[in-house]
Design a protein around this motif. Structure first.
Motif, PDB file in Angstrom:
ATOM      1  N   LEU A 153       0.482  -0.953   0.250  1.00  0.00           N
ATOM      2  CA  LEU A 153      -0.286  -0.302   0.010  1.00  0.00           C
ATOM      3  C   LEU A 153       0.853   1.532  -0.362  1.00  0.00           C
ATOM      4  O   LEU A 153       0.520   2.457  -0.415  1.00  0.00           O
ATOM      5  CB  LEU A 153      -0.369   0.006   1.144  1.00  0.00           C
ATOM      6  N   ILE A 154       2.018   0.889   0.324  1.00  0.00           N
ATOM      7  CA  ILE A 154       2.618   2.270   0.539  1.00  0.00           C
ATOM      8  C   ILE A 154       3.549   2.077  -1.023  1.00  0.00           C
ATOM      9  O   ILE A 154       3.741   3.630  -1.735  1.00  0.00           O
ATOM     10  CB  ILE A 154       4.272   1.847   1.541  1.00  0.00           C
ATOM     11  N   GLU A 155       3.760   1.201  -1.962  1.00  0.00           N
ATOM     12  CA  GLU A 155       3.974   1.660  -2.962  1.00  0.00           C
ATOM     13  C   GLU A 155       2.464   2.011  -4.451  1.00  0.00           C
ATOM     14  O   GLU A 155       3.209   2.463  -4.606  1.00  0.00           O
ATOM     15  CB  GLU A 155       4.008  -0.048  -3.389  1.00  0.00           C
ATOM     16  N   GLN A 156       1.606   1.757  -3.939  1.00  0.00           N
ATOM     17  CA  GLN A 156       0.236   2.140  -4.645  1.00  0.00           C
ATOM     18  C   GLN A 156      -0.516   1.955  -2.738  1.00  0.00           C
ATOM     19  O   GLN A 156      -1.518   1.971  -3.262  1.00  0.00           O
ATOM     20  CB  GLN A 156      -0.537   0.672  -5.502  1.00  0.00           C
ATOM     21  N   ASP A 157      -0.325   3.626  -3.041  1.00  0.00           N
ATOM     22  CA  ASP A 157      -1.329   3.732  -1.950  1.00  0.00           C
ATOM     23  C   ASP A 157      -2.962   4.164  -3.226  1.00  0.00           C
ATOM     24  O   ASP A 157      -3.780   5.315  -3.061  1.00  0.00           O
ATOM     25  CB  ASP A 157      -1.391   5.190  -1.797  1.00  0.00           C
ATOM     26  N   ILE A 158      -4.170   3.167  -2.602  1.00  0.00           N
ATOM     27  CA  ILE A 158      -4.851   2.622  -3.343  1.00  0.00           C
ATOM     28  C   ILE A 158      -6.286   3.758  -2.450  1.00  0.00           C
ATOM     29  O   ILE A 158      -7.108   4.500  -2.939  1.00  0.00           O
ATOM     30  CB  ILE A 158      -5.651   1.458  -2.719  1.00  0.00           C
ATOM     31  N   GLY A 159      -5.935   4.543  -1.076  1.00  0.00           N
ATOM     32  CA  GLY A 159      -6.595   5.268  -0.234  1.00  0.00           C
ATOM     33  C   GLY A 159      -6.772   6.850  -0.821  1.00  0.00           C
ATOM     34  O   GLY A 159      -7.342   7.254  -1.300  1.00  0.00           O
ATOM     35  N   ARG A 160      -4.585   7.344  -1.502  1.00  0.00           N
ATOM     36  CA  ARG A 160      -5.365   8.287  -2.762  1.00  0.00           C
ATOM     37  C   ARG A 160      -5.558   8.590  -3.569  1.00  0.00           C
ATOM     38  O   ARG A 160      -6.088   9.489  -3.983  1.00  0.00           O
ATOM     39  CB  ARG A 160      -3.892   8.648  -2.735  1.00  0.00           C
ATOM     40  N   GLN A 161      -5.914   7.033  -3.803  1.00  0.00           N
ATOM     41  CA  GLN A 161      -6.425   7.184  -5.529  1.00  0.00           C
ATOM     42  C   GLN A 161      -7.857   7.855  -5.276  1.00  0.00           C
ATOM     43  O   GLN A 161      -9.012   8.201  -5.994  1.00  0.00           O
ATOM     44  CB  GLN A 161      -6.055   5.624  -6.431  1.00  0.00           C
ATOM     45  N   MET A 162      -8.794   6.491  -3.929  1.00  0.00           N
ATOM     46  CA  MET A 162     -10.199   7.206  -3.541  1.00  0.00           C
ATOM     47  C   MET A 162     -10.771   8.252  -3.607  1.00  0.00           C
ATOM     48  O   MET A 162     -11.295   8.267  -4.304  1.00  0.00           O
ATOM     49  CB  MET A 162     -10.478   6.249  -2.551  1.00  0.00           C
ATOM     50  N   ILE A 163      -9.899   9.148  -2.584  1.00  0.00           N
ATOM     51  CA  ILE A 163     -10.155  10.709  -2.730  1.00  0.00           C
ATOM     52  C   ILE A 163      -9.330  12.264  -4.087  1.00  0.00           C
ATOM     53  O   ILE A 163      -9.875  13.075  -3.343  1.00  0.00           O
ATOM     54  CB  ILE A 163      -9.412  10.946  -0.976  1.00  0.00           C
ATOM     55  N   LYS A 164      -8.699  11.077  -4.578  1.00  0.00           N
ATOM     56  CA  LYS A 164      -8.428  12.026  -6.071  1.00  0.00           C
ATOM     57  C   LYS A 164      -9.468  13.172  -6.266  1.00  0.00           C
ATOM     58  O   LYS A 164      -9.280  13.860  -6.660  1.00  0.00           O
ATOM     59  CB  LYS A 164      -8.183  11.761  -7.228  1.00  0.00           C
ATOM     60  N   GLN A 165     -10.492  12.149  -6.781  1.00  0.00           N
ATOM     61  CA  GLN A 165     -11.989  13.744  -6.853  1.00  0.00           C
ATOM     62  C   GLN A 165     -12.320  14.322  -5.988  1.00  0.00           C
ATOM     63  O   GLN A 165     -12.727  15.182  -6.706  1.00  0.00           O
ATOM     64  CB  GLN A 165     -13.105  12.912  -7.241  1.00  0.00           C
ATOM     65  N   THR A 166     -12.107  13.918  -4.577  1.00  0.00           N
ATOM     66  CA  THR A 166     -12.540  14.922  -3.542  1.00  0.00           C
ATOM     67  C   THR A 166     -11.648  16.372  -3.182  1.00  0.00           C
ATOM     68  O   THR A 166     -11.877  17.133  -2.970  1.00  0.00           O
ATOM     69  CB  THR A 166     -12.964  14.106  -2.390  1.00  0.00           C
ATOM     70  N   LEU A 167     -10.363  15.724  -3.620  1.00  0.00           N
ATOM     71  CA  LEU A 167      -9.020  16.756  -3.759  1.00  0.00           C
ATOM     72  C   LEU A 167      -9.522  17.290  -4.459  1.00  0.00           C
ATOM     73  O   LEU A 167      -8.618  18.576  -4.559  1.00  0.00           O
ATOM     74  CB  LEU A 167      -8.005  15.967  -4.016  1.00  0.00           C
ATOM     75  N   GLU A 243      -3.396  11.424   7.595  1.00  0.00           N
ATOM     76  CA  GLU A 243      -3.439  12.717   6.370  1.00  0.00           C
ATOM     77  C   GLU A 243      -4.102  11.743   5.450  1.00  0.00           C
ATOM     78  O   GLU A 243      -4.836  11.058   5.130  1.00  0.00           O
ATOM     79  CB  GLU A 243      -1.830  12.750   6.553  1.00  0.00           C
ATOM     80  N   THR A 244      -4.389  13.300   4.409  1.00  0.00           N
ATOM     81  CA  THR A 244      -4.650  12.459   3.327  1.00  0.00           C
ATOM     82  C   THR A 244      -3.458  11.764   2.228  1.00  0.00           C
ATOM     83  O   THR A 244      -3.586  11.758   0.848  1.00  0.00           O
ATOM     84  CB  THR A 244      -4.746  14.089   2.158  1.00  0.00           C
ATOM     85  N   LYS A 245      -1.805  11.770   2.623  1.00  0.00           N
ATOM     86  CA  LYS A 245      -1.455  10.750   2.037  1.00  0.00           C
ATOM     87  C   LYS A 245      -0.165  10.473   2.801  1.00  0.00           C
ATOM     88  O   LYS A 245      -0.387  10.996   4.407  1.00  0.00           O
ATOM     89  CB  LYS A 245      -0.132  11.562   1.003  1.00  0.00           C
ATOM     90  N   GLY A 246       0.756   9.495   2.553  1.00  0.00           N
ATOM     91  CA  GLY A 246       1.429   9.039   3.997  1.00  0.00           C
ATOM     92  C   GLY A 246       2.843   9.129   3.054  1.00  0.00           C
ATOM     93  O   GLY A 246       2.856  10.020   2.310  1.00  0.00           O
ATOM     94  N   VAL A 247       3.754   8.517   3.571  1.00  0.00           N
ATOM     95  CA  VAL A 247       5.325   8.865   3.365  1.00  0.00           C
ATOM     96  C   VAL A 247       5.321   8.086   2.292  1.00  0.00           C
ATOM     97  O   VAL A 247       6.093   6.630   2.053  1.00  0.00           O
ATOM     98  CB  VAL A 247       6.166   8.477   4.380  1.00  0.00           C
TER      99      VAL A 247
END
Length: 264
Positions: A153-167, A243-247
């Motif tokens: 998930l660090i390599e591919q942050d699907i959580g960040r992808q999920m909120i892309k539209q709301t961002l 946060e809205t993104k990780g390391v």
């Protein structure tokens, strides 16, 4: 004004890519936090956040400390306004700022930077960021339930992808009052009601910082210690430090960070 300690570090630990800025002069001390780019356009070869930071630093170097808060902010805002007006919403340069003006003996904040004045911490978190952080955490927890692991998930942050539209949707709430509204320098109209001011007495100790510090303490060492501990425990930034993104891989932290402690 006497600087006690200061520090700035980009999330990639490459100074020229850092979207934070620290401005120091006889009458002004400012922390600038260029907004993480959502688009792909480069400005003078730099990200939109880095460009905004640079333009604001230039404008501050020419500023008159007798300008009232909104006049200064308006000039900074104008400095990052691009001549080209037909850009996609995500491409515009943006930045948050917090500063101390020694002429007015006040701290001014426009955006989500933070400060400590005489031992009292003032956070300026955005409700819309809290919502996106929760949605991202939900997506990551769901992925773990379905068999993913932290490393993948660090390599591919699907959580960040999920909120892309709301961002992207949150741009419509910039410089608006209301539950999801928030202040930001974006080259457009500002909202004076969203400006925060904190009066300061002579001899007061102040800390100005960007939001790269999850916990703001009265020393850099303690702020860094807590940040490192949270990062070790939660590198994805979705549990103890939501946060809205990780390391991201190759980065040294989840966000650029700036810290400046001084006495007036």
């Amino acid at each position: 004004m006497k600087i006690i300690e200061s520090f700035i570090c980009g999330k990639k630990n490459i100074p020229e890519l850092c979207e934070d800025g620290l401005f120091l002069s006889d009458g002004l001390i400012a922390v600038i936090d260029g907004v993480t780019a959502k688009g792909r356009r480069k400005w003078n070869g730099k990200s939109s956040g880095c460009y905004a930071k640079d333009k604001i630093m230039e404008c501050l170097s020419e500023a008159d400390i007798t300008w009232p808060a909104m006049e200064l902010l308006s000039r900074l805002n104008k400095a990052i306004c691009p001549e080209e007006k037909m850009l996609s919403e995500e491409e515009y340069p943006r930045a948050a700022i917090i500063l101390y003006n020694d002429y007015y003996k006040e701290v001014w904040c426009y955006g989500d930077c933070q400060c400590m004045v005489d031992g009292v911490v003032y956070h300026h978190d955005k409700e819309i960021d809290k919502m996106n952080a929760e949605l991202r955490a939900f997506a990551l927890e769901h992925a773990l339930l379905k068999g993913s692991d932290i490393e993948s998930l660090i390599e591919q942050d699907i959580g960040r992808q999920m909120i892309k539209q709301t961002l992207l949707m949150q741009f419509d709430f910039e410089n608006r009052q209301g539950s999801f509204g928030y202040p930001i320098l974006n080259g457009d109209c500002l909202e004076p009601v969203l400006l925060k001011k904190y009066p300061v007495k002579q001899g007061t100790e102040i800390v100005l910082a960007s939001d790269g510090y999850p916990v703001l303490c009265n020393t850099l060492e303690e702020s860094e210690r807590i940040r490192k501990d949270l990062q070790r425990k939660d590198p994805l930034c979705f549990r103890e430090n939501r946060e809205t993104k990780g390391v991201q891989q190759g980065n040294v932290s989840f966000d650029d960070r700036t810290y400046c402690r001084f006495v007036v």
